[in-house]
Design an enzyme around this catalytic site. Structure first.
Site, PDB file in Angstrom:
ATOM      1  N   ARG A  31     -19.901   5.012   5.554  1.00  0.00           N
ATOM      2  CA  ARG A  31     -20.576   4.672   6.813  1.00  0.00           C
ATOM      3  C   ARG A  31     -21.272   5.898   7.408  1.00  0.00           C
ATOM      4  O   ARG A  31     -22.104   5.764   8.299  1.00  0.00           O
ATOM      5  CB  ARG A  31     -19.580   4.108   7.820  1.00  0.00           C
ATOM      6  CG  ARG A  31     -18.487   5.075   8.245  1.00  0.00           C
ATOM      7  CD  ARG A  31     -17.559   4.438   9.236  1.00  0.00           C
ATOM      8  NE  ARG A  31     -16.465   5.340   9.595  1.00  0.00           N
ATOM      9  CZ  ARG A  31     -15.517   5.040  10.477  1.00  0.00           C
ATOM     10  NH1 ARG A  31     -15.536   3.864  11.089  1.00  0.00           N
ATOM     11  NH2 ARG A  31     -14.553   5.905  10.744  1.00  0.00           N
ATOM     12  N   ALA A 135      -3.362   7.737  -2.373  1.00  0.00           N
ATOM     13  CA  ALA A 135      -4.683   8.014  -2.926  1.00  0.00           C
ATOM     14  C   ALA A 135      -4.640   9.187  -3.906  1.00  0.00           C
ATOM     15  O   ALA A 135      -5.256   9.136  -4.975  1.00  0.00           O
ATOM     16  CB  ALA A 135      -5.669   8.295  -1.799  1.00  0.00           C
ATOM     17  N   LYS A 186       5.144  -2.679   6.931  1.00  0.00           N
ATOM     18  CA  LYS A 186       5.897  -1.518   6.447  1.00  0.00           C
ATOM     19  C   LYS A 186       5.409  -0.231   7.114  1.00  0.00           C
ATOM     20  O   LYS A 186       6.174   0.726   7.259  1.00  0.00           O
ATOM     21  CB  LYS A 186       5.828  -1.414   4.922  1.00  0.00           C
ATOM     22  CG  LYS A 186       4.425  -1.259   4.336  1.00  0.00           C
ATOM     23  CD  LYS A 186       3.979   0.178   4.226  1.00  0.00           C
ATOM     24  CE  LYS A 186       2.531   0.268   3.799  1.00  0.00           C
ATOM     25  NZ  LYS A 186       2.047   1.672   3.722  1.00  0.00           N
ATOM     26  N   THR A 243       6.744   4.422   1.669  1.00  0.00           N
ATOM     27  CA  THR A 243       6.152   4.883   2.922  1.00  0.00           C
ATOM     28  C   THR A 243       7.179   5.476   3.871  1.00  0.00           C
ATOM     29  O   THR A 243       6.840   6.312   4.706  1.00  0.00           O
ATOM     30  CB  THR A 243       5.414   3.713   3.603  1.00  0.00           C
ATOM     31  OG1 THR A 243       4.611   3.035   2.647  1.00  0.00           O
ATOM     32  CG2 THR A 243       4.519   4.211   4.711  1.00  0.00           C
ATOM     33  N   SER A 249       2.908   9.972   3.286  1.00  0.00           N
ATOM     34  CA  SER A 249       2.584   8.838   4.148  1.00  0.00           C
ATOM     35  C   SER A 249       2.156   9.327   5.527  1.00  0.00           C
ATOM     36  O   SER A 249       2.905  10.013   6.220  1.00  0.00           O
ATOM     37  CB  SER A 249       3.806   7.919   4.292  1.00  0.00           C
ATOM     38  OG  SER A 249       3.639   7.047   5.395  1.00  0.00           O
ATOM     39  N   GLU A 271      -2.465   3.550  10.591  1.00  0.00           N
ATOM     40  CA  GLU A 271      -2.610   2.102  10.729  1.00  0.00           C
ATOM     41  C   GLU A 271      -1.436   1.459  11.447  1.00  0.00           C
ATOM     42  O   GLU A 271      -1.585   0.456  12.153  1.00  0.00           O
ATOM     43  CB  GLU A 271      -2.766   1.462   9.343  1.00  0.00           C
ATOM     44  CG  GLU A 271      -4.029   1.850   8.588  1.00  0.00           C
ATOM     45  CD  GLU A 271      -5.264   1.095   9.038  1.00  0.00           C
ATOM     46  OE1 GLU A 271      -5.318   0.691  10.218  1.00  0.00           O
ATOM     47  OE2 GLU A 271      -6.175   0.919   8.212  1.00  0.00           O
TER      48      GLU A 271
END
Length: 321
Positions: A31, A135, A186, A243, A249, A271
């Site tokens: 973006r 990732a 989670k 996580t 995490s 998140e």
């Protein structure tokens, strides 16, 4: 067949890298046009995924119109950005397989990614890619197993074959609701687990919290139509364990900072913060008891302190497990 990844954060870039290494042509949309330009010039995305070279098969771009050239588009932006992205580009992407790679519940609409996709792109095939993964591990070529959930089983099988790689093993499920709620909830429990460690409450307390948190996840997910086996699989229990136990995490690290009372980098997407608020509102509307999730939301909104939160959880009525 060409693929597109919408979102050049760490996870989107890692997926583009893993798929590009198989020889697939991958369009990687950012973006931020400046970030796209830097990726084109350097062949890397050091801003989000340092030290990883983009395969020649990956084409970075700042033009969202380029996504429409692919029949399969992976949506790898933050969950709270997904609705806006679909409002802006849904008409262009309708009719394609749209695979949500974000984990959360939309704070405004109290819905998961598949519902947002269905509303904006009624002719699209919605799917969810989720599970225990970082990732950096995917980009390094380390073995990773994920859940690919798609209600259309034939389309799910095609996506499974298209998106699997020698190091990325996908297990197929028709339970989209269970997969996306496992991945969303989670993150909330991971924040709480981080708080426990940050506040020096001990490993035993973390184990108890993970266990009771998993019970909360099941209560909400099953009420909304998820399957028990989905929550017990990669996208639920597997992702929860990873996580809540690794400082890779972001949600867990955020929880540690919260428990320690220290500042956390505001540029890092967490998140679980928005999801805690959304899940609390959703649970209240359904009269579902989710004390850990509600406590995380209260901590985030500074309606309660760490000590009071612990005392409140420990003083809940005694009952059968």
């Amino acid at each position: 067949m060409s693929l597109a990844v919408a979102g050049s954060g760490a996870f989107g870039t890692a997926l583009a890298v893993a798929l590009g290494r198989t020889g697939a042509a991958v369009t990687l949309w950012s973006r931020d046009p400046d970030q796209a330009r830097v990726m084109v010039e350097t062949g890397r995305n050091d801003r989000r995924l340092p030290g990883v070279d983009l395969p020649d098969t990956v084409t970075p771009t700042g033009d969202a119109g380029a996504l429409a050239t692919s029949k399969t588009v992976l949506l790898a932006m933050p969950m709270q950005s997904l609705a806006g992205f679909l409002d802006a580009h849904g008409s262009t992407l309708d009719g394609r397989a749209l695979v949500a790679c974000c984990k959360g519940i939309d704070l405004t609409r109290l819905e998961g990614a598949s519902a947002l996709i269905a509303r904006a792109c009624p002719a699209a095939v919605p799917a969810v890619l989720t599970g225990p993964s970082f990732a950096a591990d995917i980009a390094k070529g380390l073995p990773t197993a994920l859940t690919l959930a798609c209600a259309d089983e034939a389309a799910g099988a095609r996506l499974q074959a298209q998106l699997s790689t020698p190091i990325l093993r996908l297990y197929r499920s028709p339970d989209v609701i269970g997969a996306e709620l496992g991945g969303a909830l989670k993150n909330v429990i991971a924040i709480a687990a981080g708080v426990v460690i940050g506040a020096r409450l001990g490993e035993s307390a973390r184990a108890a919290l993970i266990t009771r948190g998993f019970a909360e996840m099941q209560r909400l997910a099953l009420r909304l139509g998820a399957r028990t086996e989905t929550l017990a699989g990669l996208s639920g229990f597997g992702d929860l364990v990873l996580t809540c136990t690794s400082e890779q995490s972001r949600n867990f690290r955020f929880g540690i900072a919260l428990g320690q009372g220290t500042a956390f980098d505001t540029s890092v997407t967490v998140e679980g913060a928005a999801t805690a608020r959304a899940a609390t509102a959703l649970a209240q509307s359904l009269s579902i008891d989710m004390p850990i999730t509600g406590m995380v939301a209260a901590l985030l909104d500074q309606r309660i302190g760490i000590r009071a939160a612990v005392e409140a959880l420990m003083s809940r009525p005694l009952k059968q497990e």
